[in-house]
Design a protein around this motif. Structure first.
Motif, PDB file in Angstrom:
ATOM      1  N   ARG A 191      -6.491   2.217   8.731  1.00 49.22           N
ATOM      2  CA  ARG A 191      -6.946   2.343   7.345  1.00 49.22           C
ATOM      3  C   ARG A 191      -6.129   1.464   6.399  1.00 49.22           C
ATOM      4  O   ARG A 191      -6.576   0.405   5.980  1.00 49.22           O
ATOM      5  CB  ARG A 191      -6.924   3.817   6.937  1.00 49.22           C
ATOM      6  N   GLU A 192      -4.926   1.873   6.062  1.00 46.45           N
ATOM      7  CA  GLU A 192      -4.151   1.140   5.062  1.00 46.45           C
ATOM      8  C   GLU A 192      -3.787  -0.272   5.516  1.00 46.45           C
ATOM      9  O   GLU A 192      -3.923  -1.231   4.736  1.00 46.45           O
ATOM     10  CB  GLU A 192      -2.873   1.916   4.700  1.00 46.45           C
ATOM     11  N   VAL A 221      -2.638   4.958   9.991  1.00 47.72           N
ATOM     12  CA  VAL A 221      -2.190   4.001   8.980  1.00 47.72           C
ATOM     13  C   VAL A 221      -2.657   2.598   9.347  1.00 47.72           C
ATOM     14  O   VAL A 221      -3.099   1.824   8.487  1.00 47.72           O
ATOM     15  CB  VAL A 221      -0.653   4.049   8.839  1.00 47.72           C
ATOM     16  N   PHE A 254       0.849  -1.195   0.000  1.00 52.06           N
ATOM     17  CA  PHE A 254       0.000   0.000   0.000  1.00 52.06           C
ATOM     18  C   PHE A 254       0.880   1.239   0.000  1.00 52.06           C
ATOM     19  O   PHE A 254       2.049   1.201   0.413  1.00 52.06           O
ATOM     20  CB  PHE A 254      -0.962   0.024   1.190  1.00 52.06           C
ATOM     21  N   GLN A 299     -10.763   6.605   1.629  1.00 53.85           N
ATOM     22  CA  GLN A 299     -10.237   7.645   0.746  1.00 53.85           C
ATOM     23  C   GLN A 299     -11.268   8.106  -0.283  1.00 53.85           C
ATOM     24  O   GLN A 299     -11.409   9.301  -0.550  1.00 53.85           O
ATOM     25  CB  GLN A 299      -8.980   7.145   0.036  1.00 53.85           C
ATOM     26  N   ARG A 354       0.091   7.346   3.272  1.00 52.46           N
ATOM     27  CA  ARG A 354      -0.383   8.730   3.213  1.00 52.46           C
ATOM     28  C   ARG A 354       0.614   9.666   3.872  1.00 52.46           C
ATOM     29  O   ARG A 354       1.080   9.422   4.980  1.00 52.46           O
ATOM     30  CB  ARG A 354      -1.726   8.862   3.937  1.00 52.46           C
ATOM     31  N   GLN A 367      -6.982  -2.518   5.601  1.00 56.76           N
ATOM     32  CA  GLN A 367      -7.456  -2.872   4.268  1.00 56.76           C
ATOM     33  C   GLN A 367      -6.510  -3.845   3.582  1.00 56.76           C
ATOM     34  O   GLN A 367      -6.953  -4.823   2.956  1.00 56.76           O
ATOM     35  CB  GLN A 367      -7.631  -1.608   3.418  1.00 56.76           C
TER      36      GLN A 367
END
Length: 614
Positions: free
Chosen positions: A133-134, A130, A119, A499, A122, A137
Motif C-alpha cells: 500500500r504505502e 506497508v 508517507f 484508505q 499505519r 503508492q
C-alpha cells in the motif's frame, strides 16, 4: 520513452508500474534479474532509454549502469541503505518513512537521488501490507517525478526537481533472527506483534510450537474478552484454535498466529519442505486438535479477529450488508471456500437490499490456495490432483452462491489486488468496484496453462463479449484498475488508494440501497437470471469448465503441477516469460484457438455494456 523494468520478480509493485507506464504511452518491457549476462543481453536487445529497477536483490552490472540510466526504487528515505529497510523501520516503530528513487552505481543504495516521496506509517501494519500500500503508492509518485528529470542522451538528471542533498547515511545489514526473537516471558503483546509484522512475508520470526521450530507469520491481537478467557494461562502457552490460527498467551494479553513455516535449520533441503508456509492449525493439526475451538460469531462488533466478519448498516428497507473475508495473501483453501460459501448462505436470510463483498484489506482474492494443495501431497500423502479438484469445486460453490443471489444487488469491492480465480470470483457480482491502486490479473495460463473455472465462461463474456474474453485470457498481462474499467471488467474506479476507498464504498452502497428504482432493478435482475438459466444452465457452464480442469489436474500434461511446485517453493526463474519480454525471440506462432462450446454468449450483456459507475 523505452523503459526496461529489471526486477527480481514481477511482484505487485512491478505490475503497478508496468500498467501505469504503459498507460502513459511508454514502451515497456520486463526482464527478470537472472544473471548479469542476461541483463546485458536484454539491454542490447531492447535498447531502452532508461532501466527501472523496482525490486532487486543483486547489483546491476557496471556494463549496464555505466552506459544507461538505471534507476533503483528503494523502500526507504534518502540516506537509508541496506536490504532490510522496512524491517528495521517497523522494529524501531517509526511513524514516517518514504521511498527513494536513486541512480544505480557500484555500491548498493549509494547513487544520486532523483526523487523521493514520504508517507505516514499505519500503526500495526505488517511489512507486506506497508509494501503493497504505502510503499507502492509512494513509489509511483517518486518514479513519475524522477522520469520528469530524465535528459535523453545524458546519464545525469535535470537539475530541476532535484532533492536536497542527504547525509551519507548508515548501512544496516540484513536483519538477523537474533533481533527478531520473541521472549514470551517478557515481551508484551505490542512487541510480539511488531516483531512478527516486521518479518511478514520474509523471513518470518523463528520460534517453536510444541518444541518444533517454525517461523511465525500473520499475527493478530486477541480482544479483551478472549484475553479474559485465557487469563490463567502462562505466557507463551498455546491456549485455543480458530480457523487457521493458534492463540498464544503473552505477558499482558494474547495473539492469534495464523501461519507458520516449519524450520528444521535446513532451508536448502532438496525436497523444499522447509519452504512451505501454511495455516498453523494445518501444520500442527495433531497437537492443535487437543486445544478448544473458540469460534467467533459472523455478526459482531467487538474487534475480535477472525477471517470472516459481517455487519449491516442503513435504515429499514435500505439495508446494506458488508462481508469481509480476509484470507492471508488472498489464497482460499478448500476449508476457507466452504466456510465462505456457508456464510453467503447465512447472509441470504438477512433482510438487506445490497451486499458488499469486501474481500480482504490486502487482497480481494487470488483464487485457490496453492500452498495448501501442495501440502496435501507433501504432508498428508494425498494426491495434489485430488486436492486441486476439491478446491476448485469449493470455490465454484462460492461463485454459485453469488451468481444466484438475485434478491439484492451484490458489489465486489476490491480493496486490494485480485488474481486468477479470485478475479473471476469478483465478476460473479453485479457490480465490481476498485480504487486506482488495484491491479487485476484476469487470466489462468501462467499457472501451467490452466483453463480456469469459477463460471468465468458465463460471467466474463456477459460483460465484455466472447472475442474480448478470449483475447484477455490469452494476453496474460496485469491490468491496472483504470484500464480494467475501460475494458469493462470494472463498473467503477474511484479514489487513488485503499484508505479512502472503503468509506466511499460504504457511502455509494448506501445510496444504491436507497434508490427509488432499486426494486425495479432487482426484478429485472431476477428475470435476466431466469432467462440466462433457461438459455443455458449454470450447471452446464460449470461442467464444461471442469472437463478442462480435469485434464489440467489428471491429464498427461504435468504443466500445472510443475508450475504450482515452482510457485510455492519460489524456484528461481530460468528465463523471462515471453509475454513480458517482447525484445526476446518470439515463440512459434500457435494456430488460432478452436471454437469452444462453453462460450456461447455472443455479446456483452446489456447490463454491462457501459464502462462507468452506477
Amino acid at each position: 520513452m523505452r523503459i526496461l523494468l529489471l526486477t527480481h520478480s514481477f511482484n505487485s509493485l512491478s505490475q503497478r508500474l508496468f500498467g501505469l507506464l504503459r498507460a502513459q504511452g511508454h514502451e515497456v518491457a520486463v526482464e527478470l534479474d537472472i544473471a548479469d549476462s542476461v541483463t546485458e543481453e536484454a539491454v542490447a536487445l531492447f535498447r531502452p532509454d532508461l532501466v527501472l529497477a523496482p525490486f532487486l536483490k543483486r547489483r546491476i552490472p557496471q556494463a549496464v549502469w555505466s552506459r544507461t540510466v538505471c534507476l533503483v526504487v528503494h523502500p526507504g528515505v534518502p540516506g537509508d541503505k541496506g536490504p532490510s529497510a522496512l524491517d528495521w523501520m517497523l522494529m524501531r516503530g517509526d511513524a514516517h518513512w518514504g521511498v527513494t528513487v536513486l541512480q544505480a552505481v557500484q555500491d548498493f543504495d549509494a547513487g544520486e537521488v532523483w526523487a523521493w516521496e514520504p508517507f505516514a506509517v499505519r500503526a500495526g501494519a505488517s511489512k507486506s501490507s506497508v509494501y503493497r500500500r504505502e510503499v507502492t503508492q509512494a513509489a509511483v509518485v517518486a518514479v513519475l517525478r524522477a522520469l520528469l528529470r530524465f535528459v535523453p542522451g545524458s546519464l545525469r538528471p535535470a537539475a530541476a526537481g532535484g532533492t536536497q542533498s542527504q547525509e551519507a547515511g548508515q548501512w544496516l545489514p540484513l536483519m538477523p533472527q537474533s533481533e527478531r526473537r520473541i521472549d514470551w516471558q517478557h515481551d508484551d503483546t505490542a512487541t510480539v506483534l511488531r516483531k512478527i509484522a516486521a518479518a511478514d512475508g520474509f523471513p518470518g520470526v523463528l520460534d517453536a510450537f510444541w518444541g518444533q521450530p517454525c517461523r511465525l507469520f500473520d499475527a493478530h491481537a486477541a480482544s479483551s474478552a478472549v484475553v479474559a478467557r485465557c487469563a490463567a494461562a502462562a505466557p507463551g502457552e498455546l491456549v485455543a484454535r480458530r480457523g487457521p490460527a493458534l492463540l498464544r498467551r503473552t505477558v499482558d494479553g494474547a495473539v492469534w498466529i495464523g501461519h507458520v513455516r516449519p524450520d528444521d535449520g535446513q532451508a536448502a533441503r532438496a525436497d523444499g519442505a522447509s519452504a512451505l508456509k501454511l495455516a498453523a492449525t494445518r501444520v500442527f493439526a495433531t497437537q492443535a486438535a487437543a486445544l478448544p475451538m473458540w469460534e467467533a460469531p459472523l455478526l459482531r462488533d467487538d474487534g475480535e479477529w477472525d477471517e470472516l466478519r459481517y455487519r449491516e448498516f442503513g435504515p429499514e428497507g435500505a439495508r446494506v450488508g458488508w462481508l469481509d473475508f480476509d484470507f492471508h495473501n488472498g489464497a482460499m483453501s478448500e476449508r476457507q471456500c466452504l466456510r465462505l460459501r456457508d456464510a453467503l448462505r447465512w447472509v441470504r436470510a438477512r433482510a438487506t437490499q445490497v451486499l458488499v463483498l469486501a474481500g480482504g484489506q490486502e487482497f480481494f482474492s487470488n483464487g485457490i490456495h496453492l500452498h495448501d494443495i501442495e501440502a496435501a501431497q507433501r504432508i498428508d500423502g494425498d494426491s495434489a490432483a485430488d486436492a486441486s479438484w476439491r478446491a476448485i469445486h469449493a470455490i465454484d460453490d462460492v461463485a454459485l452462491e453469488i451468481l444466484t443471489l438475485t434478491d439484492r444487488i451484490t458489489i465486489a469491492a476490491l480493496q486490494g489486488n485480485a488474481g486468477a480465480g479470485g478475479c473471476f470470483l469478483a465478476l460473479a457480482a453485479d457490480e465490481v468496484w476498485a480504487h486506482e491502486g488495484v491491479v487485476l490479473n484476469p487470466h489462468y495460463k501462467n499457472m501451467g496453462n490452466l483453463y480456469g473455472s469459477e463460471y468465468w465462461t458465463y460471467s466474463l463474456p456477459r460483460r465484455i463479449g466472447e472475442a474480448a474474453s478470449r483475447a484477455l485470457l490469452r494476453q496474460r498481462l496485469p491490468l491496472a484498475a483504470p484500464e480494467a474499467l475501460q475494458r469493462g471488467l470494472l463498473d467503477a474506479c474511484f479514489t487513488d488508494g485503499a484508505q479512502a476507498f472503503a468509506p466511499e464504498v460504504q457511502a455509494r452502497a448506501l445510496a444504491l440501497a436507497c434508490e427509488p428504482t432499486l426494486a425495479q432493478r432487482l426484478r429485472e435482475k431476477a428475470a435476466r437470471r431466469a432467462e440466462d438459466e433457461a438459455r443455458k444452465p449454470l450447471e452446464r457452464y460449470r461442467a464444461e469448465e471442469l472437463r478442462h480442469m480435469q485434464r489440467n489436474f489428471y491429464g498427461f500434461d504435468p504443466s500445472y503441477h510443475v508450475a504450482r511446485h515452482h510457485f510455492v517453493y519460489r524456484k528461481p526463474h530460468a528465463w523471462t516469460p515471453r509475454h513480458l519480454a517482447p525484445h526476446r525471440e518470439p515463440r512459434p506462432v500457435s494456430p488460432p484457438p478452436q471454437e469452444d462450446e462453453s462460450l456461447d454468449v455472443r455479446q456483452a450483456h446489456p447490463r454491462h455494456a457501459r464502462q462507468g459507475p452506477a
